[in-house]
Design a protein around this motif. Sequence first.
Motif, PDB file in Angstrom:
ATOM      1  N   GLY A 214       0.801  -1.217   0.000  1.00  0.00           N
ATOM      2  CA  GLY A 214       0.000   0.000   0.000  1.00  0.00           C
ATOM      3  C   GLY A 214       0.833   1.266   0.000  1.00  0.00           C
ATOM      4  N   ASN A 215       2.119   1.138   0.263  1.00  0.00           N
ATOM      5  CA  ASN A 215       2.994   2.320   0.247  1.00  0.00           C
ATOM      6  C   ASN A 215       3.991   2.263  -0.907  1.00  0.00           C
ATOM      7  OD1 ASN A 215       4.758   0.379   1.093  1.00  0.00           O
ATOM      8  ND2 ASN A 215       5.391   1.409   2.972  1.00  0.00           N
ATOM      9  N   GLY A 216       3.659   1.469  -1.920  1.00  0.00           N
ATOM     10  CA  GLY A 216       4.514   1.388  -3.099  1.00  0.00           C
ATOM     11  C   GLY A 216       5.504   0.250  -3.074  1.00  0.00           C
ATOM     12  N   PHE A 217       5.514  -0.547  -2.009  1.00  0.00           N
ATOM     13  CA  PHE A 217       6.447  -1.670  -1.902  1.00  0.00           C
ATOM     14  C   PHE A 217       5.760  -2.951  -2.349  1.00  0.00           C
ATOM     15  CE2 PHE A 217       8.094  -5.266   0.593  1.00  0.00           C
ATOM     16  CZ  PHE A 217       9.401  -5.269   0.158  1.00  0.00           C
ATOM     17  N   HIS A 218       6.450  -3.709  -3.222  1.00  0.00           N
ATOM     18  CA  HIS A 218       5.914  -4.963  -3.745  1.00  0.00           C
ATOM     19  C   HIS A 218       6.851  -6.123  -3.449  1.00  0.00           C
ATOM     20  CE1 HIS A 218       4.412  -1.783  -6.481  1.00  0.00           C
ATOM     21  NE2 HIS A 218       3.303  -2.512  -6.532  1.00  0.00           N
ATOM     22  N   ILE A 219       6.257  -7.286  -3.289  1.00  0.00           N
ATOM     23  CA  ILE A 219       7.003  -8.532  -3.249  1.00  0.00           C
ATOM     24  C   ILE A 219       6.517  -9.358  -4.433  1.00  0.00           C
ATOM     25  CG2 ILE A 219       7.517 -10.652  -1.987  1.00  0.00           C
ATOM     26  CD1 ILE A 219       6.919  -9.073   0.599  1.00  0.00           C
ATOM     27  N   TRP A 220       7.466  -9.801  -5.249  1.00  0.00           N
ATOM     28  CA  TRP A 220       7.154 -10.537  -6.470  1.00  0.00           C
ATOM     29  C   TRP A 220       7.724 -11.950  -6.391  1.00  0.00           C
ATOM     30  CZ3 TRP A 220       4.445  -7.673 -10.093  1.00  0.00           C
ATOM     31  CH2 TRP A 220       4.516  -6.292  -9.989  1.00  0.00           C
ATOM     32  N   HIS A 221       7.228 -12.823  -7.260  1.00  0.00           N
ATOM     33  CA  HIS A 221       7.850 -14.130  -7.484  1.00  0.00           C
ATOM     34  C   HIS A 221       8.016 -14.297  -8.989  1.00  0.00           C
ATOM     35  CE1 HIS A 221       8.157 -18.433  -8.349  1.00  0.00           C
ATOM     36  NE2 HIS A 221       8.996 -18.366  -7.328  1.00  0.00           N
ATOM     37  N   TYR A 222       9.193 -14.793  -9.391  1.00  0.00           N
ATOM     38  CA  TYR A 222       9.477 -15.001 -10.809  1.00  0.00           C
ATOM     39  C   TYR A 222      10.143 -16.351 -10.984  1.00  0.00           C
ATOM     40  CZ  TYR A 222      11.063 -13.990 -15.566  1.00  0.00           C
ATOM     41  OH  TYR A 222      11.279 -14.026 -16.925  1.00  0.00           O
ATOM     42  N   THR A 223       9.715 -17.103 -11.967  1.00  0.00           N
ATOM     43  CA  THR A 223      10.346 -18.377 -12.296  1.00  0.00           C
ATOM     44  C   THR A 223      10.766 -18.356 -13.755  1.00  0.00           C
ATOM     45  OG1 THR A 223      10.124 -20.785 -12.190  1.00  0.00           O
ATOM     46  CG2 THR A 223       8.160 -19.558 -12.848  1.00  0.00           C
ATOM     47  N   THR A 224      11.956 -18.897 -14.025  1.00  0.00           N
ATOM     48  CA  THR A 224      12.488 -18.819 -15.383  1.00  0.00           C
ATOM     49  C   THR A 224      13.586 -19.848 -15.611  1.00  0.00           C
ATOM     50  OG1 THR A 224      13.535 -17.333 -16.997  1.00  0.00           O
ATOM     51  CG2 THR A 224      14.185 -17.056 -14.702  1.00  0.00           C
TER      52      THR A 224
END
Length: 90
Positions: free
Chosen positions: A15-25
């Motif tokens: 909500g304050n612009g911080f994200h947690i992502w997951h990426y697989t490749t």
Amino acid sequence: MAFVQSDLSLVAYSGNGFHIWHYTTTDAKAAIDSSGYFNDMANEMNVGDVIHANTSTGGTAEYGIFCVASNNGTVVDVADMVSLSGTNTD
């Protein structure tokens, strides 16, 4: 290879612009931490966001975390991956 947007998932948004992502490749971590790899996400990723990643999934897979180091609105650059793969000695 290249970034595949469908392999990226938003795990959490604070909500304050911080994200947690997951990426697989199947790409190696060295390809991912090259400046510009995540350019297609320049409008979504913020400096300080973290990306949990499964890399080199077509060979000897590695797991770790990248941090978005810079984003000028066009070019996204992540810092080198902090490896969480460890060694399995059993």
